[in-house]
Design a protein around this motif. Structure first.
Motif, short mmCIF file in Angstrom:
data_model
loop_
_atom_site.label_atom_id
_atom_site.label_comp_id
_atom_site.label_asym_id
_atom_site.label_seq_id
_atom_site.Cartn_x
_atom_site.Cartn_y
_atom_site.Cartn_z
N TRP A 242 16.66 15.28 -27.23
CA TRP A 242 17.55 14.86 -28.32
C TRP A 242 18.98 15.42 -28.15
CZ3 TRP A 242 12.71 13.42 -29.00
CH2 TRP A 242 12.45 12.34 -29.82
N SER B 138 14.28 10.10 -35.49
CA SER B 138 12.83 10.12 -35.29
C SER B 138 12.51 11.49 -34.67
CB SER B 138 12.39 8.99 -34.36
OG SER B 138 12.97 9.15 -33.10
N HIS C 136 18.35 8.64 -21.98
CA HIS C 136 18.43 8.41 -23.44
C HIS C 136 17.59 7.19 -23.83
CE1 HIS C 136 20.52 8.91 -27.26
NE2 HIS C 136 20.94 7.66 -27.24
N ARG D 199 13.89 7.91 -23.35
CA ARG D 199 13.39 8.72 -24.46
C ARG D 199 13.08 7.83 -25.66
NH1 ARG D 199 17.24 11.51 -28.49
NH2 ARG D 199 17.34 9.31 -29.04
N HIS E 166 27.03 3.59 -33.86
CA HIS E 166 25.68 3.96 -33.41
C HIS E 166 25.27 5.30 -34.03
CE1 HIS E 166 22.47 3.99 -30.36
NE2 HIS E 166 22.82 5.21 -29.99
C1 HEM Z 1 27.55 5.07 -24.90
C2 HEM Z 1 26.26 5.23 -24.99
C3 HEM Z 1 25.52 6.00 -26.07
C4 HEM Z 1 25.89 7.10 -26.78
C5 HEM Z 1 27.20 7.89 -26.67
C6 HEM Z 1 24.80 7.41 -27.68
C7 HEM Z 1 24.80 8.47 -28.57
C8 HEM Z 1 23.74 8.80 -29.39
C9 HEM Z 1 23.67 9.98 -30.23
C10 HEM Z 1 24.75 11.06 -30.32
C11 HEM Z 1 22.49 9.95 -30.88
C12 HEM Z 1 21.94 11.03 -31.83
C13 HEM Z 1 21.40 12.19 -31.02
C14 HEM Z 1 20.21 11.81 -30.17
O1 HEM Z 1 19.25 11.27 -30.72
O2 HEM Z 1 20.26 12.04 -28.94
C15 HEM Z 1 21.80 8.74 -30.48
C16 HEM Z 1 20.57 8.33 -30.96
C17 HEM Z 1 19.91 7.18 -30.57
N1 HEM Z 1 20.29 6.33 -29.57
FE1 HEM Z 1 22.02 6.42 -28.55
N2 HEM Z 1 23.79 6.50 -27.49
C18 HEM Z 1 24.19 5.63 -26.51
C19 HEM Z 1 23.44 4.58 -25.99
C20 HEM Z 1 22.16 4.23 -26.40
C21 HEM Z 1 21.32 3.24 -25.77
C22 HEM Z 1 21.68 2.46 -24.50
C23 HEM Z 1 20.18 3.17 -26.49
C24 HEM Z 1 18.96 2.29 -26.28
C25 HEM Z 1 18.98 1.09 -25.90
C26 HEM Z 1 20.29 4.11 -27.58
C27 HEM Z 1 19.33 4.31 -28.55
C28 HEM Z 1 19.34 5.35 -29.47
C29 HEM Z 1 18.31 5.56 -30.46
C30 HEM Z 1 17.07 4.69 -30.71
C31 HEM Z 1 18.67 6.71 -31.15
C32 HEM Z 1 17.92 7.33 -32.33
C33 HEM Z 1 16.98 8.37 -31.78
C34 HEM Z 1 16.24 9.04 -32.88
O3 HEM Z 1 15.48 8.37 -33.52
O4 HEM Z 1 16.45 10.20 -33.08
N3 HEM Z 1 21.50 4.75 -27.48
N4 HEM Z 1 22.58 8.06 -29.59
#
Ligand code: HEM
Length: 392
Positions: free
Chosen positions: A41, A218, A107, A110, A208
């Protein structure tokens, strides 16, 4: 006892309006997160840190770059040799792109493994998929800019692939290349795309993250926060995020200083030559699985659809996985095995993408493609049955 709390001297103990924490502190600093979040995470924070590095180094490089087919390669050489610390900036931007893509894939994996795409986080997943596409387009456009051999021939292959689309293919190829072959108009387009998308990505990342905070994280155990217990984002997770960023930064400097050839493609240090096709045209490592799938099909349109479909299928994941609720239906061993098959399939397609697509490598690419699609089109829909079977 009803009413406002009062301390022994009779004064009202409720904080005055000016002592109330601001919206920022409430939404981020004190945000309650599941206590059992693991190190995976931290990847979101790592992605944000690398994104900031990419923007800063990219904006500085722009000061000395010229998007013209006759001048681009020389301007990049100028950055490397004459601009103060230009070699460092360029190395950071190039290595940063690879680190960013690696972090992005982890990411995404995960999210797949822990099924973070389940309601109420469907929109988070979809915005993530949108980000993936935007980052891929930005990375591709950036690779064309130095106008080396791989830049030129990469643009040529991509232009021809787009041209294979029925009806609109020819028109799209013209829009993409700005002519019959890659040249200055192509560079103008790629530069505008690379520069403009970077800012759109920042805006999309903000949305996002706001979504994650609105819907809540989650957790690895997939249990509700009432069961896992909650901890405030600051200091518990901010400290861990910062430690993870420092560790990645150390690795980054290590690769940058001691292993620069790990990421650089030697052929791209030769200026673009439209009269000399390289023996092997290959993209950056992070596109190789999709490139391998594109090559594995004997006709262009099929290859294009199957490699594009490999990204497009990610958008459908929340609907392909019919398991109810966030609790993981399939046993952990099955989930680990399924994700391992997915990773091995992508790696197999990538390795095949590095070779001439014939004989043994053709078979490897096709098996890789079948394994990749099997995860999404067979395992995810069927795992719902596994859950129902297990529950029965
Ligand atoms: C520029 C690209 C991206 C950035 C900077 C980014 C950043 C973040 C951050 C800061 C979080 C909250 C912390 C964490 O859970 O790690 C997060 C959560 C999440 N991201 Fe991304 N993300 C990116 C791309 C993506 C991609 C490509 C996917 C999937 C296709 C994705 C799916 C998710 C999901 C499902 C969560 C929620 C996780 C949870 O339930 O805790 N993200 N993202």
């Amino acid at each position: 006892m009803a009413g406002k709390p009062v301390c022994h001297n009779g004064h009202d103990t409720e904080p005055a309006a000016q002592d109330q924490p601001g919206a920022w502190v409430r939404a981020y600093g004190r945000l309650p997160l599941p206590a059992d979040l693991n190190w995976l995470w931290t990847i979101g924070a790592i992605l944000c840190a690398i994104l900031a590095l990419m923007l800063l180094s990219g904006l500085t490089l722009t000061l000395a770059y010229t998007p013209d087919a006759g001048l681009a390669f020389g301007s990049v050489e100028g950055i490397e040799r004459r601009m103060p610390a230009g070699w460092l900036l360029r190395a950071m931007h190039m290595t940063g792109a690879s680190f960013f893509m690696l972090a992005l894939y982890i990411h995404l994996l995960r999210g797949l493994y822990y099924r973070s795409y389940q309601p109420p986080r469907r929109a988070v997943w979809l915005s993530g998929c949108g980000l993936l596409v935007m980052v891929m387009v930005t990375a591709f456009a950036g690779y064309v800019l130095p106008w080396g051999q791989m830049s030129y021939w990469g643009a040529d292959v991509a232009g021809k692939a787009v041209g294979a689309l029925p009806l609109v293919g020819g028109w799209l190829e013209g829009v993409f290349l700005g002519g019959d072959a890659p040249g200055t108009p192509t560079l103008h387009r790629m530069f505008a795309l690379h520069f403009g998308l970077a800012f759109l990505i920042v805006a999309m990342v903000a949305g996002h993250i706001a979504h994650v905070h609105a819907r809540g994280s989650s957790s690895p155990s997939a249990r509700p926060v009432e069961v896992t217990g909650a901890l405030p984002f600051h200091p518990y997770f901010t400290v861990r995020d910062m430690l993870a960023i420092v560790l990645v930064a150390i690795t980054f400097v290590g690769v940058l200083c001691f292993w620069p050839e790990l990421i650089a493609e030697p052929a791209n240090y030769r200026p673009a030559n439209p009269l000399h096709t390289p023996a092997d045209i290959e993209p950056e490592w992070y596109f190789l699985p999709f490139y391998g799938m594109m090559q594995a099909v004997p006709f262009k349109l099929g290859g294009l659809l199957l490699s594009g479909g490999a990204v497009a299928v990610l958008f459908a994941v929340p609907w392909l996985d019919r398991r109810a609720g966030a609790a993981c239906g399939a046993p952990a061993l099955v989930r680990v095995f399924a994700v391992a098959v997915l990773i091995c399939s992508a790696v197999a397609a990538a390795c095949a993408g590095l070779h001439h697509m014939q004989g043994y490598w053709l078979l490897v690419a096709r098996l890789g493609m079948v394994g990749y699609y099997a995860y999404f089109l067979a395992y995810l829909p069927l795992s719902g049955r596994l859950q129902r079977g297990g529950a029965a």
